[in-house]
Design a protein around this motif. Structure first.
Motif, PDB file in Angstrom:
ATOM      1  N   LEU A   1       0.838  -1.191   0.000  1.00 38.07           N
ATOM      2  CA  LEU A   1       0.000   0.000   0.000  1.00 38.07           C
ATOM      3  C   LEU A   1       0.878   1.248   0.000  1.00 38.07           C
ATOM      4  N   PHE A   2       0.380   2.320  -0.617  1.00 43.89           N
ATOM      5  CA  PHE A   2       1.152   3.551  -0.729  1.00 43.89           C
ATOM      6  C   PHE A   2       0.367   4.722  -0.138  1.00 43.89           C
ATOM      7  N   SER A   3       1.122   5.758   0.241  1.00 40.87           N
ATOM      8  CA  SER A   3       0.537   6.998   0.790  1.00 40.87           C
ATOM      9  C   SER A   3      -0.395   6.709   1.958  1.00 40.87           C
ATOM     10  N   VAL A   4       0.018   5.835   2.834  1.00 38.29           N
ATOM     11  CA  VAL A   4      -0.837   5.393   3.942  1.00 38.29           C
ATOM     12  C   VAL A   4      -0.738   6.364   5.116  1.00 38.29           C
ATOM     13  N   ALA A   5      -1.915   6.841   5.574  1.00 31.97           N
ATOM     14  CA  ALA A   5      -1.964   7.673   6.778  1.00 31.97           C
ATOM     15  C   ALA A   5      -2.288   6.850   8.014  1.00 31.97           C
ATOM     16  N   GLY A   6      -2.999   5.746   7.824  1.00 33.50           N
ATOM     17  CA  GLY A   6      -3.338   4.899   8.962  1.00 33.50           C
ATOM     18  C   GLY A   6      -3.986   3.609   8.508  1.00 33.50           C
ATOM     19  N   ILE A   7      -3.877   2.578   9.348  1.00 37.80           N
ATOM     20  CA  ILE A   7      -4.412   1.255   9.051  1.00 37.80           C
ATOM     21  C   ILE A   7      -5.179   0.761  10.271  1.00 37.80           C
ATOM     22  N   LYS A   8      -6.315   0.103  10.026  1.00 36.43           N
ATOM     23  CA  LYS A   8      -7.046  -0.556  11.097  1.00 36.43           C
ATOM     24  C   LYS A   8      -7.403  -1.960  10.649  1.00 36.43           C
ATOM     25  N   LEU A   9      -7.062  -2.957  11.468  1.00 34.40           N
ATOM     26  CA  LEU A   9      -7.261  -4.368  11.135  1.00 34.40           C
ATOM     27  C   LEU A   9      -8.459  -4.923  11.903  1.00 34.40           C
ATOM     28  N   THR A  10      -9.397  -5.569  11.185  1.00 33.68           N
ATOM     29  CA  THR A  10     -10.577  -6.133  11.838  1.00 33.68           C
ATOM     30  C   THR A  10     -10.838  -7.528  11.284  1.00 33.68           C
ATOM     31  N   TRP A  11     -10.666  -8.545  12.132  1.00 31.23           N
ATOM     32  CA  TRP A  11     -10.928  -9.921  11.730  1.00 31.23           C
ATOM     33  C   TRP A  11     -12.417 -10.234  11.831  1.00 31.23           C
ATOM     34  N   HIS A  12     -12.870 -11.100  10.920  1.00 36.44           N
ATOM     35  CA  HIS A  12     -14.201 -11.698  11.021  1.00 36.44           C
ATOM     36  C   HIS A  12     -14.231 -12.575  12.278  1.00 36.44           C
ATOM     37  N   PRO A  13     -15.381 -12.655  13.001  1.00 38.90           N
ATOM     38  CA  PRO A  13     -15.413 -13.411  14.266  1.00 38.90           C
ATOM     39  C   PRO A  13     -14.945 -14.851  14.152  1.00 38.90           C
ATOM     40  N   GLN A  14     -15.130 -15.504  13.000  1.00 41.72           N
ATOM     41  CA  GLN A  14     -14.645 -16.875  12.821  1.00 41.72           C
ATOM     42  C   GLN A  14     -13.349 -16.930  12.013  1.00 41.72           C
ATOM     43  N   GLY A  15     -12.767 -15.780  11.714  1.00 43.40           N
ATOM     44  CA  GLY A  15     -11.529 -15.755  10.947  1.00 43.40           C
ATOM     45  C   GLY A  15     -11.728 -16.028   9.467  1.00 43.40           C
ATOM     46  N   ASP A  16     -12.973 -15.943   8.954  1.00 37.26           N
ATOM     47  CA  ASP A  16     -13.223 -16.224   7.537  1.00 37.26           C
ATOM     48  C   ASP A  16     -12.759 -15.083   6.645  1.00 37.26           C
ATOM     49  N   TYR A  17     -12.757 -13.875   7.167  1.00 37.57           N
ATOM     50  CA  TYR A  17     -12.370 -12.705   6.382  1.00 37.57           C
ATOM     51  C   TYR A  17     -11.508 -11.793   7.242  1.00 37.57           C
ATOM     52  N   LEU A  18     -10.772 -10.926   6.561  1.00 36.77           N
ATOM     53  CA  LEU A  18     -10.006  -9.860   7.218  1.00 36.77           C
ATOM     54  C   LEU A  18     -10.313  -8.561   6.487  1.00 36.77           C
ATOM     55  N   ALA A  19     -10.753  -7.560   7.234  1.00 37.96           N
ATOM     56  CA  ALA A  19     -11.006  -6.240   6.664  1.00 37.96           C
ATOM     57  C   ALA A  19      -9.893  -5.298   7.106  1.00 37.96           C
ATOM     58  N   VAL A  20      -9.240  -4.669   6.130  1.00 34.93           N
ATOM     59  CA  VAL A  20      -8.172  -3.714   6.410  1.00 34.93           C
ATOM     60  C   VAL A  20      -8.669  -2.337   5.985  1.00 34.93           C
TER      61      VAL A  20
END
Length: 737
Positions: free
Chosen positions: A518-537
């Motif tokens: 990723l480029f020009s990043v000001a901030g990142i927040k990581l959120t896992w799906h409750p069963q680990g099926d997905y990851l939202a960044v």
């Protein structure tokens, strides 16, 4: 030691000669020690111990009155801390308890009792017990005991003591206590005087010890609080544990039975100075030449150090350990030159308690121009062990065995890196996070440090492969909640021309499953799906001007081959993301976005298998004033296997029909029961009516016999209902054409 235990101790150890005239008690009190023996639960009043002072145990009876609530128990336990009695036992309290305020906290009451504390009585609703007692007041005294037993599970035989609210006592209250079979009362104030005006205790260092009321009460009960004692009172086996009043002089009007004011330190010194305690009393406290003023701030000058009563609470002084034997102290108040020496002296006393500071080892720098202190200091101890007392330390314990598995220590700055670093230099929590452990997989504990993540494998807590996972400029990380494998995602910041990086890694193999640059990043927040099926960044990116940011989401599908990544952008890129939440079980999530006080939700969008739900038309709408927050009740996972769940969904019509038939059968049964109840009531009415027919006939025969022809004439009359129309008024009005 609690009061019940203290009474038992005194009953076993106090064997003294006490008779009228030998003690400064009320003149009418007499007690024969030959007849009143501790072995028979009887004790004459005295202030002289049978043991030499050097052998007599020094003990404090720690009590609390009124409701038991979490905030109170936490505060009281803080005063006890990790201290124990000389025999190694924890320090118990006596809790004089009321129902009002305690009612929601029965589990806490039982926990205290299991920990060895004494639960005693203080009436049900904390009412005054002025004489003469009404039945309601007597019930207040008795019912709190039955309530504690029936609702909180405290055994009746363990509740043996009482203290009357407001320290109001009289013969009526003691009579009820005696009828209840209590072991002791702890209400009557015990004060001292040496001029004979109130002859109870001789002086401040000779106080009346607990006694039984077999021979009466030797105290003046109304000198300080509202109390009444009568010469005729006798309560065999009922102990009185006097409440020692704190006095600043020989007169009771200068006394405090509760809530002392003024100079509390001086008050304690007057009453418990070891040098002034009577030889028959327990040893006092060695106040000696210690002067509290040496560690007190000047009057009306807090030197900018916040107190616990300030409206805006500020954090305590933050101490961080550097290397070896040097301690770095930050967040100190910046004071002017006239306060500098006083603050330096206070710091010396505070940090001198952790060890011996080297000569000239406290460096408290000042600004050369203004002479104000700079808000920090350096403290050099004689060795590293003394400095380590103020270091950051975290221990990992095995609870079942009490074995300490690992200790993490060192400067706090080693752990407060990236997203875990607070603006004030402190560390955010949780800094140590657990992961793995599902399906028989290993359990791990990990923490982030500069350019690496250190992972430790339970149960021995050894570092995985004896080396940390290297990640240049790592800023944040999260364990996957999946129970099938141990995986973590981490975010590495941009470095020069190198892009920022989000990486997903499987442990213990250290295999990179997927990564995204990723480029020009000001901030990142990581959120896992409750069963680990997905990851939202959630990625906040700088615009070209570097004056604002846009937000998009990178969505990792963990269960699909090669873990594909989808990008999601909002229709209005400039809006701020306020909240993101995954569906507890499923493949959907919700977004809340907008600016300030008018957040909005996006229209339904489909991103392959992902659907944003936040703006779907709601099935119902309920207005609420001052609405602030909504929280769903968690839906527990199904106990059925997935195959069974799919089979139920497929045959839902069949199951629905079956359950509808069961519902109809239940309704029919309810109708049958209702009709049956109606029939029963009608039959009961008819039976009652039939039972009255004979009575009605007897009444009619009696009436005919008494009235004769008049009764027969009554039968010839016929009653008819007629309607009569009467015109009351006629009014004519002209209607408009």
């Amino acid at each position: 030691m609690n009061l019940a235990a203290a009474v038992g101790l005194l009953a076993c150890t106090l064997v003294v000669a006490a008779s009228a005239g030998t003690l400064p008690l009320v003149p009418t009190y007499t007690c024969d020690p030959a007849a009143c023996k501790p072995s028979e639960n009887c004790q004459c009043a005295t202030y002289v111990s049978p043991l030499p002072q050097e052998e007599m145990p020094q003990f404090v009876l720690y009590t609390h009155d009124d409701a038991i609530m979490p905030e109170i128990t936490d505060a009281i336990k803080e005063t006890v801390g990790d201290r124990t009695n000389p025999n190694g036992c924890t320090i118990p309290l006596t809790w004089f308890t009321i129902k009002y305020g305690t009612e929601p906290n029965c589990n806490l009451v039982k926990q205290l009792w299991r920990e060895g504390h004494e639960i005693a009585l203080h009436t049900r609703d904390h009412v005054r017990l002025d004489a003469p007692l009404t039945n309601e007041q007597k019930d207040q005294m008795k019912s709190v005991k039955s309530w504690l037993n029936e609702t909180c599970g405290i055994p009746l035989e363990h509740m043996v003591g009482m203290r009357d609210p407001f320290l109001v006592n009289n013969p009526d209250t003691r009579e009820v206590q005696h009828e209840m079979g209590l072991l002791y009362d702890s209400t009557i104030n015990e004060h001292w005087t040496n001029d004979g005006l109130w002859p109870t205790s001789a002086n401040g260092s000779a106080r009346l010890l607990p006694y039984t009321m077999d021979s009466g009460i030797p105290q003046i009960c109304n000198a300080v609080m509202d109390g009444v004692c009568e010469q005729s009172e006798r309560y065999p086996g009922l102990w009185e544990v006097p409440v020692w009043v704190l006095q600043t002089s020989k007169y009771p009007m200068d006394a405090y039975a509760m809530d002392p004011g003024g100079d509390v330190y001086a008050l304690l010194k007057v009453n418990f100075d070891a040098e002034k305690m009577y030889e028959g009393q327990p040893r006092g406290f060695p106040f000696g030449d210690f002067d509290l003023a040496d560690v007190m701030l000047p009057e009306d000058d807090d030197m900018d150090i916040p107190s616990g009563s300030d409206e805006e609470q500020e954090e305590d002084l933050q101490t961080e350990s550097g290397f070896s034997n040097v301690l770095v102290v930050d967040n100190l108040p910046a004071v002017p030159a006239e306060k500098y020496d006083k603050l330096t002296a206070i710091l010396t006393k505070i940090f001198g308690g952790s060890g011996r500071i080297r000569e000239g080892g406290l460096f408290h720098p000042q600004d050369e121009a203004t002479k104000r202190s700079k808000g920090y200091a350096f403290v050099e101890y004689e060795n590293a062990e003394q400095a380590r007392a103020a270091q950051f330390v975290a221990h990992i314990w095995e609870v079942r065995t009490g074995r300490r598995l690992r200790t993490f220590d060192g400067p706090q700055e080693e752990y407060a890196v990236g997203a875990l670093a607070r603006p004030d230099g402190g560390m955010k929590w949780p800094a140590f996070r657990w992961g793995g452990g599902g399906g028989g997989a290993p359990t791990y504990l990990a923490h982030m440090k500069r350019n690496a993540i250190s992972v430790y494998e339970a149960p021995e807590m050894g570092m995985l492969d004896k080396r940390s996972v290297k990640m240049e400029d790592v800023q944040d990380w999260e364990w996957s909640p999946s129970t099938s494998e141990a995986a973590l995602c981490a975010y590495q910041a941009e470095q020069g021309n190198l892009p920022a990086r989000v990486v997903i890694m499987r442990l213990p193999e250290r295999e990179e499953l997927r990564q995204k640059n990723l480029f020009s990043v000001a901030g990142i927040k990581l959120t896992w799906h409750p069963q680990g099926d997905y990851l939202a960044v959630q990625v906040d990116k700088w615009t070209k001007t570097k004056k604002s940011t846009n937000t998009n989401f990178e969505l990792f599908s963990m269960r699909e081959k090669d873990i594909p990544i989808d990008m999601l952008e909002l229709p209005n890129k400039g809006e701020k993301i306020l909240q993101f939440a995954w569906e507890p079980r499923g493949s959907r999530f919700a977004l809340l976005h907008g600016d300030g006080g008018r957040p909005s939700a996006p229209l339904p969008l489909r991103q392959q298998s992902l659907l944003i739900l936040a703006a779907c038309p709601p099935p119902f709408k309920t207005p609420h004033d001052r609405f602030f927050q909504l929280i769903w009740r968690p839906r527990p996972p199904s106990q059925l296997p997935e195959e069974r769940q799919r089979e139920i969904v497929k045959n839902l019509r069949k199951y629905s029909k079956r359950y509808e038939e069961e519902d109809e059968a239940l309704l029919a049964q309810a109708d049958t029961e209702f009709v049956g109840e109606r029939e029963r009531q009608l039959t009961e009415w008819r039976s009652w009516l039939a039972s009255k027919q004979a009575y009605a006939q007897e009444r009619e025969q009696f009436a005919r016999a008494q009235l004769g022809e008049r009764a027969a004439a009554h039968d010839r009359f016929t009653v008819k209902a007629v309607e009569v129309s009467v015109v009351l008024d006629v009014k004519e009005e002209k209607m408009a054409a």
